[in-house]
Design a protein around this motif. Structure first.
Motif, PDB file in Angstrom:
ATOM      1  N   HIS A 190      43.943  22.998  39.597  1.00 54.00           N
ATOM      2  CA  HIS A 190      43.970  24.032  38.577  1.00 54.00           C
ATOM      3  C   HIS A 190      42.763  24.965  38.581  1.00 54.00           C
ATOM      4  CE1 HIS A 190      41.892  20.551  36.946  1.00 54.00           C
ATOM      5  NE2 HIS A 190      41.183  21.395  36.258  1.00 54.00           N
ATOM      6  N   GLY A 191      41.696  24.627  39.226  1.00 49.00           N
ATOM      7  CA  GLY A 191      40.488  25.448  39.181  1.00 49.00           C
ATOM      8  C   GLY A 191      40.551  26.644  40.096  1.00 49.00           C
ATOM      9  N   PRO A 192      39.691  27.618  39.840  1.00 42.11           N
ATOM     10  CA  PRO A 192      39.662  28.802  40.693  1.00 42.11           C
ATOM     11  C   PRO A 192      39.017  28.492  42.037  1.00 42.11           C
ATOM     12  CG  PRO A 192      37.937  28.928  39.058  1.00 42.11           C
ATOM     13  CD  PRO A 192      38.750  27.700  38.737  1.00 42.11           C
ATOM     14  N   GLU A 231      43.100  33.868  25.229  1.00 43.26           N
ATOM     15  CA  GLU A 231      42.668  32.561  25.734  1.00 43.26           C
ATOM     16  C   GLU A 231      41.178  32.295  25.523  1.00 43.26           C
ATOM     17  OE1 GLU A 231      43.886  31.303  29.587  1.00 43.26           O
ATOM     18  OE2 GLU A 231      45.674  32.566  29.531  1.00 43.26           O
ATOM     19  N   ILE A 232      40.448  33.291  25.066  1.00 41.09           N
ATOM     20  CA  ILE A 232      39.003  33.147  24.905  1.00 41.09           C
ATOM     21  C   ILE A 232      38.695  32.807  23.452  1.00 41.09           C
ATOM     22  CG2 ILE A 232      36.778  34.294  25.150  1.00 41.09           C
ATOM     23  CD1 ILE A 232      38.207  36.247  27.107  1.00 41.09           C
ATOM     24  N   PRO A 233      38.128  31.632  23.202  1.00 41.96           N
ATOM     25  CA  PRO A 233      37.769  31.285  21.821  1.00 41.96           C
ATOM     26  C   PRO A 233      36.807  32.322  21.241  1.00 41.96           C
ATOM     27  CG  PRO A 233      37.533  29.377  23.267  1.00 41.96           C
ATOM     28  CD  PRO A 233      37.783  30.570  24.143  1.00 41.96           C
ATOM     29  N   PRO A 234      37.035  32.761  20.007  1.00 48.95           N
ATOM     30  CA  PRO A 234      36.213  33.833  19.439  1.00 48.95           C
ATOM     31  C   PRO A 234      34.735  33.473  19.328  1.00 48.95           C
ATOM     32  CG  PRO A 234      37.861  33.089  17.852  1.00 48.95           C
ATOM     33  CD  PRO A 234      38.088  32.329  19.118  1.00 48.95           C
ATOM     34  N   ASP A 235      34.421  32.188  19.228  1.00 48.00           N
ATOM     35  CA  ASP A 235      33.023  31.791  19.039  1.00 48.00           C
ATOM     36  C   ASP A 235      32.375  31.240  20.316  1.00 48.00           C
ATOM     37  OD1 ASP A 235      34.638  29.570  19.096  1.00 48.00           O
ATOM     38  OD2 ASP A 235      33.602  28.533  17.474  1.00 48.00           O
ATOM     39  N   LEU A 236      33.020  31.378  21.472  1.00 46.88           N
ATOM     40  CA  LEU A 236      32.437  30.906  22.724  1.00 46.88           C
ATOM     41  C   LEU A 236      31.186  31.720  23.029  1.00 46.88           C
ATOM     42  CD1 LEU A 236      32.898  28.976  25.179  1.00 46.88           C
ATOM     43  CD2 LEU A 236      34.026  30.901  26.298  1.00 46.88           C
ATOM     44  N   VAL A 285      36.107  32.156  30.863  1.00 43.39           N
ATOM     45  CA  VAL A 285      36.628  33.525  30.920  1.00 43.39           C
ATOM     46  C   VAL A 285      37.009  33.870  32.357  1.00 43.39           C
ATOM     47  CG1 VAL A 285      36.123  35.951  30.470  1.00 43.39           C
ATOM     48  CG2 VAL A 285      35.222  34.189  28.943  1.00 43.39           C
ATOM     49  N   PHE A 286      36.135  33.553  33.304  1.00 46.05           N
ATOM     50  CA  PHE A 286      36.433  33.822  34.714  1.00 46.05           C
ATOM     51  C   PHE A 286      37.707  33.090  35.135  1.00 46.05           C
ATOM     52  CE2 PHE A 286      31.586  34.162  35.588  1.00 46.05           C
ATOM     53  CZ  PHE A 286      31.546  35.388  34.956  1.00 46.05           C
ATOM     54  N   THR A 287      37.834  31.839  34.692  1.00 46.60           N
ATOM     55  CA  THR A 287      39.015  31.041  35.042  1.00 46.60           C
ATOM     56  C   THR A 287      40.282  31.669  34.467  1.00 46.60           C
ATOM     57  OG1 THR A 287      37.684  29.032  35.155  1.00 46.60           O
ATOM     58  CG2 THR A 287      40.052  28.744  34.890  1.00 46.60           C
ATOM     59  N   ALA A 288      40.229  32.125  33.227  1.00 51.39           N
ATOM     60  CA  ALA A 288      41.397  32.751  32.607  1.00 51.39           C
ATOM     61  C   ALA A 288      41.786  34.032  33.343  1.00 51.39           C
ATOM     62  CB  ALA A 288      41.115  33.055  31.134  1.00 51.39           C
ATOM     63  N   ILE A 289      40.803  34.825  33.714  1.00 49.88           N
ATOM     64  CA  ILE A 289      41.089  36.068  34.440  1.00 49.88           C
ATOM     65  C   ILE A 289      41.786  35.754  35.759  1.00 49.88           C
ATOM     66  CG2 ILE A 289      40.037  38.005  35.679  1.00 49.88           C
ATOM     67  CD1 ILE A 289      37.825  37.959  33.470  1.00 49.88           C
ATOM     68  N   MET A 290      41.239  34.812  36.507  1.00 52.42           N
ATOM     69  CA  MET A 290      41.810  34.482  37.812  1.00 52.42           C
ATOM     70  C   MET A 290      43.183  33.810  37.680  1.00 52.42           C
ATOM     71  SD  MET A 290      39.864  35.643  40.224  1.00 52.42           S
ATOM     72  CE  MET A 290      39.944  37.090  39.168  1.00 52.42           C
ATOM     73  N   ARG A 291      43.391  33.036  36.623  1.00 50.31           N
ATOM     74  CA  ARG A 291      44.699  32.413  36.394  1.00 50.31           C
ATOM     75  C   ARG A 291      45.767  33.491  36.170  1.00 50.31           C
ATOM     76  NH1 ARG A 291      43.219  28.724  33.217  1.00 50.31           N
ATOM     77  NH2 ARG A 291      43.263  29.923  31.291  1.00 50.31           N
ATOM     78  N   HIS A 292      45.431  34.517  35.406  1.00 50.36           N
ATOM     79  CA  HIS A 292      46.388  35.604  35.151  1.00 50.36           C
ATOM     80  C   HIS A 292      46.635  36.424  36.413  1.00 50.36           C
ATOM     81  CE1 HIS A 292      47.239  35.293  30.859  1.00 50.36           C
ATOM     82  NE2 HIS A 292      46.038  34.764  30.781  1.00 50.36           N
ATOM     83  N   LYS A 293      45.605  36.626  37.195  1.00 48.33           N
ATOM     84  CA  LYS A 293      45.780  37.363  38.447  1.00 48.33           C
ATOM     85  C   LYS A 293      46.688  36.582  39.394  1.00 48.33           C
ATOM     86  CE  LYS A 293      44.961  40.518  41.560  1.00 48.33           C
ATOM     87  NZ  LYS A 293      45.350  41.898  41.465  1.00 48.33           N
ATOM     88  N   ALA A 294      46.484  35.279  39.532  1.00 48.95           N
ATOM     89  CA  ALA A 294      47.334  34.449  40.401  1.00 48.95           C
ATOM     90  C   ALA A 294      48.779  34.455  39.905  1.00 48.95           C
ATOM     91  CB  ALA A 294      46.792  33.027  40.466  1.00 48.95           C
TER      92      ALA A 294
END
Length: 108
Positions: free
Chosen positions: A6-8, A79-84, A92-101
């Motif tokens: 699951h990781g980038p 997908e980004i918690p507001p208080d992260l 954030v990087f992982t979410a971006i790459m997951r959407h791109k894939a």
């Protein structure tokens, strides 16, 4: 131990080192999509003053680097918690790459 599923995957290389060829070969795998340079490191340095990761993402989403990815910023933002904290961008990087894939029907 089974390999992670699951990781980038990040490729780092200098110019004329073969990183583009490696990217093309990895993109032949049915589960992987290796995107063009996303310039995370450049924007991470420039946007370090952001107190939260979501504010960092909002600023990054307005950059030419993000627009080249051609993904929906709203889909990533939810997908980004507001208080992260702004210095914890790995999620954030992982979410971006997951959407791109996912745009290419890939899981990673």
């Amino acid at each position: 131990m089974s390999p992670p599923t699951h990781g980038p995957v990040f490729i780092v290389g200098s110019g004329r080192s073969g990183s583009s060829l490696l990217r093309a070969m990895l993109n032949a795998h049915p589960d992987l999509h290796i995107t063009q340079e996303a310039a995370f490191y450049r924007w991470a340095e420039r946007l370090t003053a952001m107190p939260t990761a979501r504010e960092w993402f909002d600023a990054y989403a307005r950059t030419p680097s993000f627009r080249l990815l051609r993904i929906d910023p709203e889909a990533v933002r939810v997908e980004i918690p507001p208080d992260l904290p702004g210095d914890q961008l790995a999620d954030v990087f992982t979410a971006i790459m997951r959407h791109k894939a996912a745009r290419f029907g890939r899981t990673r």
